[in-house]
Scaffold this active site. Structure first.
Site, PDB file in Angstrom:
ATOM      1  N   LYS A 211      66.983   5.908 -25.062  1.00 47.21           N
ATOM      2  CA  LYS A 211      65.732   6.666 -25.179  1.00 47.21           C
ATOM      3  C   LYS A 211      64.983   6.230 -26.436  1.00 47.21           C
ATOM      4  CE  LYS A 211      63.912  11.301 -25.730  1.00 47.21           C
ATOM      5  NZ  LYS A 211      64.131  12.740 -25.753  1.00 47.21           N
ATOM      6  N   GLU A 217      75.025   1.777 -31.684  1.00 48.10           N
ATOM      7  CA  GLU A 217      76.028   1.283 -30.725  1.00 48.10           C
ATOM      8  C   GLU A 217      75.362   0.430 -29.647  1.00 48.10           C
ATOM      9  OE1 GLU A 217      75.714   4.427 -31.739  1.00 48.10           O
ATOM     10  OE2 GLU A 217      77.638   5.487 -31.778  1.00 48.10           O
ATOM     11  N   GLY A 271      67.965  13.333 -23.697  1.00 45.77           N
ATOM     12  CA  GLY A 271      68.948  12.315 -23.318  1.00 45.77           C
ATOM     13  C   GLY A 271      69.945  12.815 -22.285  1.00 45.77           C
ATOM     14  N   ARG A 272      70.487  14.006 -22.506  1.00 39.80           N
ATOM     15  CA  ARG A 272      71.527  14.503 -21.595  1.00 39.80           C
ATOM     16  C   ARG A 272      70.950  15.051 -20.290  1.00 39.80           C
ATOM     17  NH1 ARG A 272      71.112  16.916 -26.335  1.00 39.80           N
ATOM     18  NH2 ARG A 272      70.423  19.077 -26.510  1.00 39.80           N
ATOM     19  N   HIS A 388      99.627  18.295 -12.009  1.00 39.43           N
ATOM     20  CA  HIS A 388     100.917  17.777 -12.485  1.00 39.43           C
ATOM     21  C   HIS A 388     100.865  17.450 -13.970  1.00 39.43           C
ATOM     22  CE1 HIS A 388     102.295  17.670  -8.348  1.00 39.43           C
ATOM     23  NE2 HIS A 388     101.050  17.348  -8.072  1.00 39.43           N
ATOM     24  N   LYS A 514      75.567   9.967 -37.749  1.00 39.20           N
ATOM     25  CA  LYS A 514      74.949   8.657 -37.529  1.00 39.20           C
ATOM     26  C   LYS A 514      74.493   8.074 -38.863  1.00 39.20           C
ATOM     27  CE  LYS A 514      72.610   9.437 -33.082  1.00 39.20           C
ATOM     28  NZ  LYS A 514      71.296   9.486 -32.469  1.00 39.20           N
TER      29      LYS A 514
END
Ligand code: F6P
Length: 550
Positions: A211, A217, A271-272, A388, A514
């Site tokens: 965005k 990263e 963003g999300r 499990h 950041k």
């Protein structure tokens, strides 16, 4: 800043009513509710689009939901919802509209932001995405050596990764047979290197998705990917092997991607919440433009339900109210999402960002500390695997973990059972039913004793039950129903955020990390000294520098 949603929820009459009501529910047992109210199972359900949701196995009685909706109504949740859907700047700390729902509006609709409808822009970009993906899928778009693109690698992180990654896996059965879509997010070089291992630059295209186009990263991985392409195909290969998805055309151009190869979105898409924007490009590559249209239309179905259904029959509102109920009255710390669909393996990870980055806040919209408990910790794994592993704690542990089960009537594919005359999918769904049932109703010591269990073993085998769950069912996992489920959770997260009076649409909490990572990079790499750092960080830097190979 515009005004807050509400404040002082805990002083309201509707809150006090819930407080007075809570002891009745806290001492009740789901067994008792079902024994005393045979219609409960069929009644405590809600339908939204194709989703059928059973919330009867929750720790509520018939009065609880009424009291919760009264609270929601009293704090103005409907008005707040309408303001969001109309494009008001409800992201108050960034003075932005929050309009992921506009990304799913049909072309004939209108939605004005600053006096201009955003819908034509949305459909212009969707059209460009469609043209690009058509060319990629039919082989017209070629790499620098003239070969077809057979691998698409999305480089992005957070909202620019989790949604498309989850959806591409979920829609495995709808994907193009000759194009693989892969994802790189982590700045750990293992991620990029592991992904590039064995793939051919001549047939690979990268989508750089960010965005802001400033995320370290993503830009680091994209730069390394560009070197991988240019080392083998030359600098002139970049336009045929890189496209971008961003709101930041300037930074995209600086990176060297031709703006004609950029698919834009807007700052009113968080963003999300961005999977229905151009961030969904890898999904469109995988499933094609028509199926992506189906995906958006599924979201729109639930957007309309959220906008129109009365609170007591509004699926995302009900689920949000239940989340709020468990966090604030039962003190539940976590919330599990257990999809009985292996293809939804990444759905819990997607929901983690959606819920926890949205509602992991402690300050109300008016700047005051919250007076309620905000987002639970969301987690989960597909059933039956989790059975499990961690379900033991769900059944007999000391914590209350409200759980969402997700299941489908029709599997993407089915296989025969071991005896050759049944469906493996039937086994899967039987497990879902068994788990929610055991969690709710347990097994008493009398029942266990009646089975002839020795007395000293009885307490170990008692299943307390009364462990709440909600079951979300759809006919089949398709682009459309996946879209419906995403929108269901988006609006549920909205509901919880609105009740706790926080801004669900900013994420200041990730910024400092950041900033400090950038500063520490210069220390770690030896460009600046460790002087002034705290002694713990300084000693680790010293250990790292003396231990890593030169
Ligand atoms: O982690 C914080 C965050 O800002 C998320 O909200 C966002 O989805 C992610 O980083 C990636 O941001 P961008 O798309 O700008 O690279």
């Amino acid at each position: 800043m515009t005004t807050s949603v509400h404040s002082d929820i805990t002083t309201r009459l509707e809150w006090l009513n819930l407080q007075a009501h809570f002891p009745d529910v806290a001492t009740g047992h789901l067994r008792g509710y079902f024994d005393g109210d045979p219609a409960r199972g069929g009644d405590l359900t809600v339908t939204a689009g194709d989703l059928f949701i059973d919330y009867s196995l929750n720790r509520i009685d018939r009065r609880t939901l009424r009291l919760l909706t009264e609270l929601a109504s009293a704090v103005g949740i409907e008005e707040y919802r309408d303001r969001m859907l109309d494009g008001a700047p409800v992201n108050t700390t960034e003075n932005r509209a929050v309009l992921h729902t506009a990304l799913r509006l049909p072309p004939e609709m209108e939605l004005l932001v600053d006096g201009r409808s955003v819908v034509p822009d949305v459909h212009r970009v969707l059209g460009r995405m469609g043209d690009f993906t058509d060319r990629l899928r039919n082989g017209q778009w070629r790499g620098a050596t003239g070969q077809r693109i057979t691998t698409v690698v999305n480089i992005g992180i957070g909202g620019s990764d989790l949604g498309p990654r989850m959806a591409c896996q979920a829609l495995r059965n709808f994907t193009h047979p000759d194009i693989r879509v892969k994802f790189v997010s982590n700045v750990d070089p293992a991620d990029l290197l592991g992904t590039l291992d064995g793939i051919d630059p001549a047939t690979t295209l990268f989508i750089v998705a960010s965005k802001t186009f400033t995320t370290i990263e993503t830009l680091t991985n994209a730069t390394a990917a560009r070197s991988w392409i240019t080392a083998q195909l030359g600098d002139q290969a970049v336009p045929q092997h890189f496209v971008a998805v961003s709101t930041n055309a300037v930074e995209v151009a600086k990176f060297g991607i031709d703006p004609t190869n950029m698919f834009e979105f807007w700052d009113w898409v968080g963003g999300r919440y961005s999977i229905s924007s151009a961030i969904g490009l890898p999904v469109m590559v995988a499933i094609g433009r028509e199926a992506f249209g189906e995906f958006l239309s599924g979201m729109h179905t639930i957007d309309r339900h959220f906008a129109e259904a009365p609170l007591e029959a509004n699926a995302p509102v009900i689920l949000g109210l239940l989340g709020f109920w468990y966090s604030n009255f039962f003190g539940a710390e976590t919330r599990a999402v257990l999809p009985y669909a292996n293809d939804l393996a990444r759905f819990p990870a997607y929901l983690q960002q959606l819920a926890m980055e949205s509602n992991g806040k402690a300050v109300q919209t008016n700047g005051e500390p919250v007076d309620t408990s905000t987002s639970a910790i969301w987690w989960g794994e597909p059933g039956t695997n989790g059975q499990h592993a961690f379900y033991q704690l769900l059944h007999q542990g000391t914590r209350l973990v409200p759980t969402d089960f997700i299941g489908f009537a029709e599997p993407a594919e089915d296989l025969l059972t071991i005896d050759g005359d049944g469906s493996m999918h039937d086994i899967l769904i039987s497990n879902l039913l068994a788990q929610r049932r055991v969690l709710a109703f347990g097994r008493t010591s009398d029942e266990i004793t009646a089975h002839g269990v020795p007395t000293d073993l009885v307490p170990h085998k008692v299943m307390p039950g009364n462990r709440p769950s909600t079951t979300i069912l759809a006919p089949k996992l398709t682009p459309n129903t996946l879209g419906q489920m995403i929108a269901l959770y988006e609006h549920q997260v909205f509901t919880e955020g609105a009740l706790t009076n926080i801004n669900s649409f900013d994420q200041w909490g990730v910024e400092l990390g950041k900033e400090q990572a950038l500063q520490l990079h210069s220390v770690v790499s030896g460009r600046t000294s460790a002087a002034g750092l705290d002694s713990s960080t300084a000693s680790i830097v010293e250990w790292y520098q003396s231990t890593r190979p030169d």
